[in-house]
Structures are given as C-alpha cells and as structure tokens.
Design an enzyme around this catalytic site. Structure first.
Site, short mmCIF file in Angstrom:
data_model
loop_
_atom_site.label_atom_id
_atom_site.label_comp_id
_atom_site.label_asym_id
_atom_site.label_seq_id
_atom_site.Cartn_x
_atom_site.Cartn_y
_atom_site.Cartn_z
N HIS A 73 17.32 19.64 -28.71
CA HIS A 73 17.58 19.95 -27.30
C HIS A 73 16.73 21.08 -26.74
O HIS A 73 16.49 21.12 -25.53
CB HIS A 73 19.07 20.27 -27.09
CG HIS A 73 19.92 19.03 -27.00
ND1 HIS A 73 20.06 18.16 -28.05
CD2 HIS A 73 20.66 18.52 -25.99
CE1 HIS A 73 20.86 17.17 -27.70
NE2 HIS A 73 21.23 17.35 -26.44
N ARG A 118 42.10 26.90 -9.73
CA ARG A 118 41.96 27.62 -11.01
C ARG A 118 42.19 26.73 -12.22
O ARG A 118 42.49 27.21 -13.32
CB ARG A 118 42.89 28.84 -11.08
CG ARG A 118 42.62 29.84 -9.98
CD ARG A 118 43.28 31.18 -10.25
NE ARG A 118 42.97 32.10 -9.19
CZ ARG A 118 43.65 32.14 -8.05
NH1 ARG A 118 44.69 31.34 -7.86
NH2 ARG A 118 43.30 32.98 -7.11
N ARG A 151 28.45 24.79 -33.95
CA ARG A 151 28.31 23.96 -32.76
C ARG A 151 26.87 23.94 -32.24
O ARG A 151 26.44 22.97 -31.64
CB ARG A 151 29.28 24.42 -31.65
CG ARG A 151 29.28 23.48 -30.48
CD ARG A 151 30.51 23.55 -29.63
NE ARG A 151 30.39 22.60 -28.52
CZ ARG A 151 31.32 22.37 -27.64
NH1 ARG A 151 32.48 22.99 -27.72
NH2 ARG A 151 31.14 21.50 -26.67
#
Ligand SMILES: NC(=O)c1ccc[n+]([C@@H]2O[C@H](COP(=O)([O-])OP(=O)(O)OC[C@H]3O[C@@H](n4cnc5c(N)ncnc54)[C@H](O)[C@@H]3O)[C@@H](O)[C@H]2O)c1
Ligand SMILES: [Zn+2]
Length: 371
Positions: A253, A125, A246
């Site tokens: 892209h 985890r 962001r």
C-alpha cells in the site's frame, strides 16, 4: 439448490459483529438487520451505479421486515470521497430527521463504505451502521475492520475514524454486475492475504485464482471467507493499528498509494491494481536489499500478471523517471513516523514484516531503475 451462507465473528468485545458471506444476502438484509435495530428506521447510502442494480431489492427487504427506509444517492467514483460530498451527505441525512437509534446502511464499494462509515461515526456523535459491500475489494477488505475516511486536498484517507459496523453482509451474487476490471482489482487484495501470512492460501490461489475471478460460487465464497477471516483476526488483535500486526495489512500500500497519487486516483489505476503493483515492487525491492528471493518475487509477478493485473510501471504509463515524485508521495504516507519511511517488506511468500528507517537513497535508486 440450497445456498450456503457462511458466518464469521469479528471478536472485538462489546463492538464484536458478524460478517455474512454468500449469495443473495441483499434480499435477506431486512431479516438480518432488524434484530440489531433500536429504532425501525434506516438510511441507505449508495451510489448511482449500485442503486440501479440493488437499491430496490434492498428497500423491499427492509420494508418487508417493517423497517422504514430512506435512500441517499451519491455519484460513483473516488471523487465522491471528499469534504464537499461528505458535507452534503451529512446534511441530506440530517434533513431526513434521524435519531440516535437510526441505522445507516452502506450499500456499495469501498467509496460508499468509507464515506458512509465516516458519516455514521460522526452524525449525532455516532449512529449504528451496516456494511453491504458490493465490490470484491470492499467484501475482502474495506468493509472489514472499521476504518472509515474521506480524502482531503492534502491526501487520501486523511480525515476519518475507526468505527466498527454492527454487521457486514457480503452478497457474493452482487458481484455479477461488477465490471471485470474491478473484479481483478479486488482480487489483488485477496492475493495480499496469501502473501502477508498464508503461503498455503497463495498456493491455492495459484490453482483457484481463475475460478475466483470468474466468480464461481464455491471458489469465490472460499476466497472471500479466508480473506475476511484473516483480516478479522488481525483487526481483533490490533484494532487501532497501534502495533505492527495491523500495519502488515498495508503490504503493497505504501508503494500503491504513491502510484495512485501519481496517476491521480482515477480510472488510470484502480486501488487494487495499485496494491498489486505495489506488492510486486515490494518484492523486487526486498530482493534488491537481499531480504527475499528472486524466485518468490517472480512467482508473485507471474500470478498477478496471469490474473490480468499490471505488474510493471510501464503498464500504467510510468517509468523510473517518476522515482523522485513517487518517493515524495511515499513520504506523505500516514505510515511515516518521525520522518522515516516505513515499509512492509516480504521475507518470503507468506511472511512480511515492518521495516522502519528504509534508506531513502536505496529506495530512490530502486525506483529509478524500475521498469
Ligand atoms: N476502509 C478501509 O479499510 C479500506 C480498505 C481498502 C480500500 N478502501 C477504500 O475503498 C475505495 C475503493 O473501493 P472500491 O474498489 O470498492 O471502489 P468503488 O466503491 O469506487 O466501486 C468501484 C466501481 O464499481 C461500481 N460498483 C460497485 N458495486 C457494483 C456492483 N455490484 N455492480 C456494478 N457496479 C458496481 C461503483 O459504482 C464504482 O463505479 C477507495 O476509496 C479506498 O481508499 C478502504
Ligand atoms: Zn487496500
């Protein structure tokens, strides 16, 4: 000669970490990593190419710092970033007998960083990890920001997590063994930072670009630092890409991923090359929509071409006849929200913005006419 190591802090509250940029950091890795460790055990994940050059030096450095270390080697290449390899990697690491305090060390390019980062995010985890990026692309982009992922049959980077490293060591000297084409591809991502919000940086690259691509230490360290600083600032402001900030890093892209999908994610077109061509297409499309000037578009194409990057579809064996397929690939992009294609388009060199609801018909006509 004293070698300068530059240091930069990624401000993410309790997940804040340092990025170190400079030559021969791999040899110093043990000393830099040891203070961050809860348990003196590290598992290095790398690929066979990088292992041949730098694994011994890294292991020596870790051992000297009293860190027990193991290494897991992956085959090089984008094909490694799949579920099969991920499954085997996870089993191999667990078989070593790790605990929560074990440190994972990703030594390699973006492929190793992405798959090892995702392993760190999910093993037990979540265990700590350090990035030691050895490609220019990984040093200026993939190692910074905490995005980790692998590919699935449905597409690229569709299975992953936001998971920050504890430290990034960008050893600029390690780029000496990187194939020239990989250097140029990484340079495409450096140019991206100038184009998205720093016209002065782009202008400096018009002068210093050749020195960066020739790996001249001062120019190289400067370009890597400016790039990392900008990415770190953007990530700190918008860690999980919830706002537009962001998303601007995705400039080039959406087109780029479509080109990569169309060419099969292989040697035919490297990621940074796809991004370079994607940025040229974004500029051309923006000119067509009346958003940007033909002069800026021309300047961008000229600079990327001078750096030896492909700037025409024909250079990668595609033509306007691929328009419908490219559009379909773009529709599968993660940045699709509510069915509309979202693109990052330029207003000018140094300023890009998010355009939602890009008219698909205009995009199709543009791609069909692209050379
Ligand atoms: N997580 C992110 O934010 C992010 C951002 C951009 C790209 N990426 C991912 O990064 C990947 C591309 O990364 P990449 O361009 O670094 O490719 P890569 O990791 O495949 O490395 C390119 C090639 O260079 C070799 N290599 C690496 N370092 C070397 C060295 N110093 N000397 C000699 N050979 C070396 C590798 O073995 C490989 O063959 C893609 O999967 C992409 O999705 C992720
Ligand atoms: Zn990229």
């Amino acid at each position: 000669m004293t070698e300068t190591i530059e240091r930069l802090r990624v401000e993410l509250g309790e997940r804040a970490y340092d990025i170190l940029v400079g030559p021969r950091l791999i040899e110093r890795a043990g000393g830099e990593i040891a203070p961050l460790m809860r348990r003196r055990q590290a598992v290095i994940v790398t690929d066979e190419n990088v292992a041949g050059h730098y694994l011994a030096a890294l292991r020596d450095s870790l051992s000297t710092a009293g860190i027990v270390n193991h290494a897991v080697l992956l085959p090089p290449g984008e094909e490694t970033k799949d579920l099969d390899h991920f499954g085997r990697l996870a089993e191999d690491i667990l078989a070593i007998g790790i605990e929560r305090g074990t440190m994972l060390v990703a030594l390699g390019g973006g492929v190793v960083g992405d798959i090892a980062g995702f392993a760190a995010a999910t093993l037990l985890r979540g265990i700590d990890f350090v990035q030691i990026p050895t490609t220019l692309l990984a040093q200026v982009d993939s190692s910074v920001g905490g995005k980790t992922a692998i590919n699935t049959a449905a597409g690229k980077n569709l299975l992953g997590a936001f998971y920050q490293p504890r430290l990034v060591l960008a050893d600029t000297a390690s780029l000496a063994t990187l194939p020239r084409r990989e250097v140029r591809a990484g340079y495409g991502e450096i140019v991206k930072y100038g184009l998205i919000r720093d016209a002065d940086f782009f202008q400096s690259l018009e002068a210093e670009g050749p020195a960066v691509c020739d790996l001249e230490p001062a120019a190289l360290t400067r370009a890597v630092m400016v790039s990392c600083r900008m990415k770190a600032a953007i990530v700190a402001a918008d860690e999980r890409e919830t706002g537009d900030e962001r998303a601007l890093l995705n400039f080039g892209h959406t087109f780029g991923h479509a080109l990569e999908t169309e060419t099969g994610f292989g040697d035919r077109l490297l990621h940074g090359e796809a991004v370079g061509l994607g940025m040229v297409l974004a500029f051309d499309f923006a000119v067509r929509l009346g958003l940007a000037s033909g002069q800026d578009s021309h300047r961008v194409r000229r600079h990327l071409a001078a750096a030896g990057l492909p700037t025409e579809l024909s250079a990668i064996g595609l033509s306007g006849s691929a328009a419908d397929r490219l559009l379909a690939h773009m529709g599968k992009d993660k940045k699709v929200r509510d069915g509309a294609i979202t693109l990052i388009l330029p207003r000018r060199i140094g300023e890009v913005f998010v355009v939602r609801d890009t008219p698909a018909e205009k995009l199709r006509a543009f791609l069909a006419a692209a050379r």
